[in-house]
Design a protein around this motif. Structure first.
Motif, short mmCIF file in Angstrom:
data_model
loop_
_atom_site.label_atom_id
_atom_site.label_comp_id
_atom_site.label_asym_id
_atom_site.label_seq_id
_atom_site.Cartn_x
_atom_site.Cartn_y
_atom_site.Cartn_z
N ASP A 141 0.82 -1.22 0.00
CA ASP A 141 0.00 0.00 0.00
C ASP A 141 0.85 1.27 0.00
N SER A 142 2.04 1.20 0.58
CA SER A 142 2.88 2.40 0.69
C SER A 142 3.78 2.61 -0.52
N HIS A 143 3.66 1.74 -1.53
CA HIS A 143 4.47 1.89 -2.75
C HIS A 143 3.58 1.85 -4.00
N PRO A 144 2.62 2.79 -4.08
CA PRO A 144 1.72 2.79 -5.25
C PRO A 144 2.46 3.08 -6.55
N GLU A 145 3.60 3.79 -6.44
CA GLU A 145 4.36 4.09 -7.65
C GLU A 145 4.96 2.83 -8.28
N VAL A 146 5.09 1.77 -7.48
CA VAL A 146 5.65 0.51 -7.97
C VAL A 146 4.54 -0.47 -8.34
N TYR A 147 3.52 -0.58 -7.47
CA TYR A 147 2.50 -1.62 -7.64
C TYR A 147 1.13 -1.09 -8.05
N GLY A 148 0.93 0.22 -7.97
CA GLY A 148 -0.42 0.75 -8.18
C GLY A 148 -0.70 1.24 -9.58
N GLY A 149 0.08 0.89 -10.55
CA GLY A 149 -0.14 1.38 -11.91
C GLY A 149 0.52 2.73 -12.12
N LYS A 150 0.59 3.17 -13.36
CA LYS A 150 1.28 4.42 -13.70
C LYS A 150 0.28 5.47 -14.16
N ARG A 151 0.58 6.71 -13.82
CA ARG A 151 -0.26 7.82 -14.24
C ARG A 151 0.02 8.19 -15.69
N HIS A 152 -1.05 8.42 -16.44
CA HIS A 152 -0.94 8.91 -17.80
C HIS A 152 -1.73 10.21 -17.90
N TYR A 153 -1.11 11.24 -18.45
CA TYR A 153 -1.72 12.57 -18.56
C TYR A 153 -2.14 12.83 -20.00
N GLN A 154 -3.44 13.18 -20.19
CA GLN A 154 -3.92 13.67 -21.47
C GLN A 154 -3.71 15.18 -21.45
N LEU A 155 -2.84 15.68 -22.35
CA LEU A 155 -2.39 17.06 -22.26
C LEU A 155 -2.76 17.88 -23.49
N ARG A 156 -2.99 19.16 -23.26
CA ARG A 156 -3.02 20.18 -24.31
C ARG A 156 -1.91 21.18 -23.99
N ASN A 157 -1.45 21.89 -25.02
CA ASN A 157 -0.47 22.93 -24.72
C ASN A 157 -0.63 24.12 -25.63
N ILE A 158 -0.11 25.23 -25.13
CA ILE A 158 0.00 26.45 -25.92
C ILE A 158 1.47 26.80 -25.96
N LEU A 159 1.99 27.00 -27.17
CA LEU A 159 3.39 27.35 -27.36
C LEU A 159 3.48 28.72 -28.03
N MET A 160 4.29 29.58 -27.44
CA MET A 160 4.59 30.87 -28.07
C MET A 160 6.10 30.96 -28.19
N ARG A 161 6.56 31.04 -29.42
CA ARG A 161 7.99 31.04 -29.67
C ARG A 161 8.59 32.43 -29.43
N VAL A 162 9.86 32.43 -29.06
CA VAL A 162 10.61 33.67 -28.89
C VAL A 162 11.57 33.75 -30.07
N PRO A 163 11.44 34.77 -30.93
CA PRO A 163 12.31 34.86 -32.11
C PRO A 163 13.79 34.91 -31.71
N ASP A 164 14.62 34.33 -32.58
CA ASP A 164 16.07 34.38 -32.35
C ASP A 164 16.53 35.82 -32.24
N PHE A 165 17.52 36.02 -31.40
CA PHE A 165 18.15 37.34 -31.19
C PHE A 165 17.19 38.37 -30.60
N SER A 166 16.11 37.87 -29.93
CA SER A 166 15.20 38.80 -29.25
C SER A 166 15.90 39.47 -28.09
N THR A 167 15.52 40.70 -27.83
CA THR A 167 16.04 41.39 -26.65
C THR A 167 15.33 40.86 -25.41
N GLU A 168 15.88 41.19 -24.26
CA GLU A 168 15.25 40.74 -23.01
C GLU A 168 13.86 41.33 -22.87
N ALA A 169 13.69 42.55 -23.35
CA ALA A 169 12.38 43.19 -23.27
C ALA A 169 11.37 42.48 -24.16
N GLU A 170 11.80 42.06 -25.36
CA GLU A 170 10.91 41.34 -26.27
C GLU A 170 10.54 39.98 -25.69
#
Length: 328
Positions: free
Chosen positions: A172-201
């Protein structure tokens, strides 16, 4: 009485000498001496040197400076001398308890070793020759190991019981070993930072992502925001990037997901691709291992842990009841 016995043993040890004929008069040099007394037995310097030899060679081949090499050799000497003392104590207990191993058992053990290593009898003898050991010496070593194993069984293992409650508690105290594994259904938002951007940008992109995260927290659809603002490949699908076992994700993302429930988003993450938000669409857990299928595995693990502790405790008690003198 015991003191007289110790004295008689010490006096009775012949100091090995050899003579040289390089000059007309013979010269003698002491080859051996006592380095420890363990009850009625002694440990000789030659025994200690033989036990140290493989480690000594390895250390001297490493190219350490003189001071470090000396310290390492001293530590090895202490460790090997302690092992020899423990072996003397266990051998004395073997004699006291009249524990015996017959030649048939030695034969059986050697046959198991040969089978495990796919050795023929000739292979084994060739191996022993390389190790500078005769078959007789090897048989004696196997017999010593078998006797010590039997002693441990007699003194320690036979007195250990692992209960069903202990097995279940560990399960009971080792669910990470015997209790199955967690699977995450994920969405994401990505916003890229252009190369050579300034710190302010770069900061401006970060603040835009923080605003998106706030909108998610106030109830807006993460999927709609992903379609509108994400620059990632899954933007058209509302940022749906699929299902992942937690351990397959990067440490940064794993840490960000800790404690999150479905419907919650991570903090804004500064990643190699740009700034990202991850949204937990769902959490699924694979089927764990039933207790019945792992009961024996857990029993053996707990049993081994207890044996190790009990053996060390028993050995320490044996030492405290014994006469041990180290002679530097």
């Amino acid at each position: 009485m015991k003191r007289n016995l110790y004295l008689s043993v010490l006096i009775g040890i012949l100091i090995l000498v050899f003579t040289t004929t390089a000059t007309a008069s013979a010269a003698a040099e002491v080859l051996d001496r006592i380095v420890a007394v363990v009850n009625e037995d002694i440990i000789l310097l030659s025994e200690l040197k033989a036990r140290m030899e493989p480690y000594t060679q390895r250390i001297r081949q490493q190219g350490f400076d003189t001071d470090k090499e000396r310290k390492m050799l001293f530590n090895v000497r202490e460790e090997m001398l302690n092992r020899l003392v423990d072996e003397k104590l266990t051998d004395q207990e073997i004699t006291r308890n009249d524990i015996q191993v017959d030649e048939a058992e030695v034969d059986s053990t050697i046959e198991r070793i040969k089978a495990a290593n796919s050795f023929t009898d000739e292979d084994l003898r060739r191996f022993l020759t390389q190790e500078q050991m005769t078959m007789e010496q090897y048989r004696e070593k196997i017999k010593e190991q078998a006797l010590r194993t039997r002693l441990v069984n007699y003194q320690v293992k036979s007195k250990i019981v692992v209960t069903e409650e202990e097995i279940r508690s560990y399960y009971d105290s080792h669910p990470e070993v015997y209790g199955g594994k967690r699977h995450y259904q994920l969405r994401n938002i990505l916003m890229r930072v252009p190369d050579f951007s300034t710190e302010a940008e770069k900061q401006a992109v970060r603040e835009q992502m923080q605003q998106l995260r706030h909108r998610v927290e106030t109830g807006e659809s993460f999927a709609d925001l992903a379609r509108q603002f994400s620059q990632g490949p899954a933007a058209a699908d509302g940022g749906n990037i699929g299902e992942f076992a937690k351990e397959t994700l990067s440490p940064q993302i794993q840490s960000a997901l800790d404690g999150l429930e479905p419907g919650q988003a991570t903090a804004v993450l500064d990643t190699d691709l740009g700034f990202q938000l991850f949204f937990v669409e769902a959490i699924n857990r694979t089927e764990g291992k039933p207790l019945e299928s792992v009961r024996e595995e857990i029993h053996q693990k707990l049993f081994t842990e207890v044996v190790d502790k009990k053996f060390l405790s028993w050995l320490e008690s044996l030492r405290s009841q014994s006469h041990i003198k180290i002679i530097n």
